[in-house]
Design a protein around this motif. Structure first.
Motif, short mmCIF file in Angstrom:
data_model
loop_
_atom_site.label_atom_id
_atom_site.label_comp_id
_atom_site.label_asym_id
_atom_site.label_seq_id
_atom_site.Cartn_x
_atom_site.Cartn_y
_atom_site.Cartn_z
N GLY A 228 0.77 -1.25 0.05
CA GLY A 228 -0.05 -0.08 0.08
C GLY A 228 0.66 1.49 0.07
O GLY A 228 0.29 2.41 -0.23
N ASP A 229 2.07 1.15 0.51
CA ASP A 229 2.89 2.41 0.43
C ASP A 229 2.87 2.83 -1.00
O ASP A 229 3.17 2.16 -1.94
CB ASP A 229 4.52 2.23 0.71
CG ASP A 229 4.62 1.73 2.08
OD1 ASP A 229 3.57 2.37 2.87
OD2 ASP A 229 5.61 1.25 2.60
N VAL A 230 2.60 4.08 -1.30
CA VAL A 230 2.81 4.71 -2.75
C VAL A 230 4.41 4.96 -3.02
O VAL A 230 5.16 5.71 -2.29
CB VAL A 230 1.97 5.84 -2.77
CG1 VAL A 230 2.06 6.57 -4.10
CG2 VAL A 230 0.38 5.86 -2.63
N ILE A 231 4.69 4.28 -4.06
CA ILE A 231 6.19 4.48 -4.77
C ILE A 231 6.11 5.15 -5.99
O ILE A 231 5.21 4.88 -6.98
CB ILE A 231 6.78 2.89 -4.96
CG1 ILE A 231 6.94 2.39 -3.78
CG2 ILE A 231 8.12 2.92 -5.46
CD1 ILE A 231 7.55 0.84 -3.81
N ARG A 232 7.06 6.08 -6.05
CA ARG A 232 7.20 6.75 -7.46
C ARG A 232 8.51 6.50 -8.03
O ARG A 232 9.70 6.50 -7.48
CB ARG A 232 7.21 8.35 -7.29
CG ARG A 232 7.41 9.04 -8.74
CD ARG A 232 7.07 10.46 -8.39
NE ARG A 232 7.30 11.47 -9.50
CZ ARG A 232 6.29 11.79 -10.46
NH1 ARG A 232 5.18 11.38 -10.14
NH2 ARG A 232 6.65 12.49 -11.38
N LEU A 233 8.57 5.80 -9.42
CA LEU A 233 9.60 5.46 -10.11
C LEU A 233 9.69 6.48 -11.20
O LEU A 233 8.70 6.51 -11.94
CB LEU A 233 9.56 4.15 -10.61
CG LEU A 233 10.66 3.61 -11.43
CD1 LEU A 233 10.53 2.06 -11.36
CD2 LEU A 233 10.95 4.11 -12.88
#
Length: 625
Positions: A561-566
């Protein structure tokens, strides 16, 4: 053999690019102590008497007991040069099967030139295509260091005046090169075997794999496609790690020029192998020339040239690990910042699968490595003033070989300029590249340091922001995919896959299911401390995350659920949480079941010491420093 007259036809050369010059200077300064110590060591060994003169009589007798009488005479009495052959031959690997007959060819040519040659030893060579997704893949990365040690064992008989390295594939060439550099006082030439003829196209093969992942194609149909793609002796035809190896060796001047992608069945193959013998003996030119010791040839300029060639061709991400280790073997220290800065100025000149639809045979037909090298040198994006195994320097490597007459005839090989490109859909000039920047990108952020192969990712997928789904193994991800749990925008985090955890296997089996999800329109990415290889596909993948989870790296803190930005444009990889909350997040430990499953059975126990001692991916994952 004609002298390389094609040097007259190359375009005027631009001055060395400021960034290339700055990166090279920084590497030179950073490496000064270790490089000086390395050169002092190889010079000390290089100034000794020949082996048969220096060693005891019993030692020499043992060394030549198995060779024909005439060769004994040449080695001992006539003091003729003796070439050590290190071979990765086996007939499990299609790329290495052609090496079976090479030693006889080499010995025949050596005798013809008044020299001798002995097979100093063999090294193991495993195929990631066979072991992909199996426990054997956990031995893959460290097989490089085993090959380096095997090379050292072969050459440590210390009876050789030069060496020939027979190898092609993923860990084999880096391992041979690391081993050879530990015998850096010897002139050394690498001898490839070439790619198999084109079969089922790589793009069609990928489509069948995606269909199989969806259950639309059964095992029989998948087997038929795979057998049509991998069907003959020679290297696989996609531009993965094996073929990137060959590109880099050409850019470093360690081959006979233009040797990389001549197919095994081509009559030129034997002629080029014989030319390798002439080259290592310094008899490939009409001018007086002595092939330089490999430790002198591989300096910071040669390493930068290899990096530039990798970036210009969108080559294998594995080399952000392997060539760091290669450089360290020569006392040179490079890091991912160096790759990143070069990538900002080195344009992408080729489209070869997985960066395009063409395979390496089409790349060769378009001009191959010679074309790329000529373009980069001409634009000041590679060092021109470097030593190579040939008298003409790196300029010779902008040419391609041709042949007339019988393969064994004297003087049948000729070289002609690779330029201009014969197919601008495959290879383009610096003035009109596919992209103004290279094919690899460094990512940094609160998840650590990572790399991504942007050249194979569609432009609209260079930035992915989505909730994380965390997996402790690739099998767990595949299970979730099969259950339909990933049919959404998602960043799949696969951890405990680094060098210290389980040997950093490639996770290439994840490409088909992730490609299916992307094909459905979902925004998908992979983040892992494992590898994805030079065959990594169109799904954005932040790989080699360092420090790895098993070493307490930040991937061990990520939760579902952690939002990750690549962001492959800005070069960032981050969990979108407040700094204080992220800092206080508990770091997970590797699950017991995962720790027990990895590293045991099928020989994996033997590599436990390597896992314990492995440096980070950015430090080359070396187990020997």
């Amino acid at each position: 053999m004609k002298p390389p007259a094609s040097r007259r036809t190359h375009s005027p050369r631009m001055p060395l690019h400021d960034t290339v010059q700055a990166v090279t200077r920084r590497i030179r300064e950073r490496s000064a102590p270790t490089r000086a110590a390395y050169l002092e060591q190889i010079d000390a060994y290089g100034h000794r008497d020949r082996g048969s003169d220096r060693m005891g009589c019993a030692n020499v007798a043992h060394a030549v007991a198995g060779v024909p009488g005439n060769d004994k005479l040449k080695i001992v009495a006539e003091r003729a040069p003796n070439i050590g052959i290190v071979t990765a031959y086996n007939d499990m690997l299609s790329a290495h099967q052609p090496f079976q007959g090479y030693p006889d060819i080499i010995k025949h040519e050596a005798r013809r030139l008044g020299a001798t040659a002995q097979v100093a030893g063999g090294v193991p060579a495993m195929c990631d295509g066979v072991t992909q997704g199996t426990p054997g893949m956990e031995l893959s990365l460290f097989s490089r260091d085993v090959i380096a040690m095997g090379t050292a064992v072969a050459l440590t008989h210390d009876m050789f005046d030069a060496a020939l390295m027979l190898g092609v594939c993923d860990k084999i060439v880096p391992g041979l090169l690391i081993g050879a550099l530990h015998f850096g006082h010897l002139p050394t030439v690498f001898v490839p075997a070439g790619p198999m003829p084109s079969g089922l196209s790589n793009s069609d093969k990928a489509k069948v794999r995606e269909q199989a992942a969806q259950g639309l194609v059964g095992r029989a149909g998948l087997m038929e496609a795979e057998m049509a793609a991998y069907h003959a002796p020679g290297t696989c035809t996609f531009y993965g790690t094996a073929n990137s190896n060959q590109m880099l060796l050409e850019a470093m001047g360690l081959h006979v020029p233009g040797t990389a992608f001549i197919q095994p069945g081509n009559a030129m193959r034997e002629a080029l192998t014989r030319e390798a013998v002439r080259t290592v003996l310094g008899k490939a030119s009409t001018a007086a020339f002595r092939c330089p010791p490999i430790g002198r040839l591989v300096d910071e300029r040669a390493i930068v040239n290899a990096m530039a060639a990798l970036l210009a061709t969108g080559g294998s991400t594995n080399h952000l690990i392997h060539w760091v280790a290669v450089a360290r073997a020569a006392g040179i220290v490079i890091d991912w910042n160096d790759f990143s800065e070069l990538s900002d100025v080195v344009p992408l000149l080729t489209r070869v699968y997985p960066n395009g639809s063409a395979d390496v045979n089409a790349f060769q037909d378009a001009g191959g490595p010679g074309y790329v090298i000529g373009e980069l040198v001409g634009a000041g994006l590679m060092h021109a003033d470097v030593l190579t195994v040939r008298a003409g320097g790196i300029a010779e490597f902008a040419d391609i070989p041709t042949m007339a007459g019988e393969p064994s005839a004297e003087g049948v090989l000729h070289w002609q300029p690779a330029a201009p490109s014969k197919n601008d859909a495959v290879a383009r000039p610096v003035s009109a590249p596919f992209s103004a920047t290279g094919g690899l990108k460094l990512l940094k952020g609160n998840l650590g340091r990572s790399v991504i192969k942007v050249s194979s990712v569609p432009d609209d997928r260079h930035i992915i922001e989505a909730p994380a789904r965390v997996f402790d193994s690739q099998a767990a991800l595949q299970k979730a995919f099969t259950a339909g749990e990933l049919d959404r925008d998602v960043v799949c985090v696969v951890r405990w896959q680094g060098p210290q955890a389980n040997g950093m296997p490639e996770l290439h089996k994840l490409t088909p299911p992730l490609s299916v999800l992307q094909g459905k329109g979902f925004r998908v990415a992979l983040v892992t401390d494992g590898r994805m290889s030079g065959a990594s596909g169109k799904v954005p993948a932040a790989i080699h995350v360092s420090p790895e989870a098993a070493a307490g790296g930040p991937l061990a803190k990520v939760r579902d659920g952690d939002v990750i930005r690549l962001d492959g444009v800005a070069g960032t990889l981050a969990v979108l949480l407040p700094d204080d909350e992220w800092a206080q997040r508990e770091t997970a430990s590797m699950p017991d079941e995962q720790r027990l499953a990895d590293g045991r059975g099928l020989g994996r126990e033997l590599f436990a010491g390597m896992r314990r001692n492995a440096l980070t991916a950015e430090e080359g994952a070396c187990s020997w420093l």
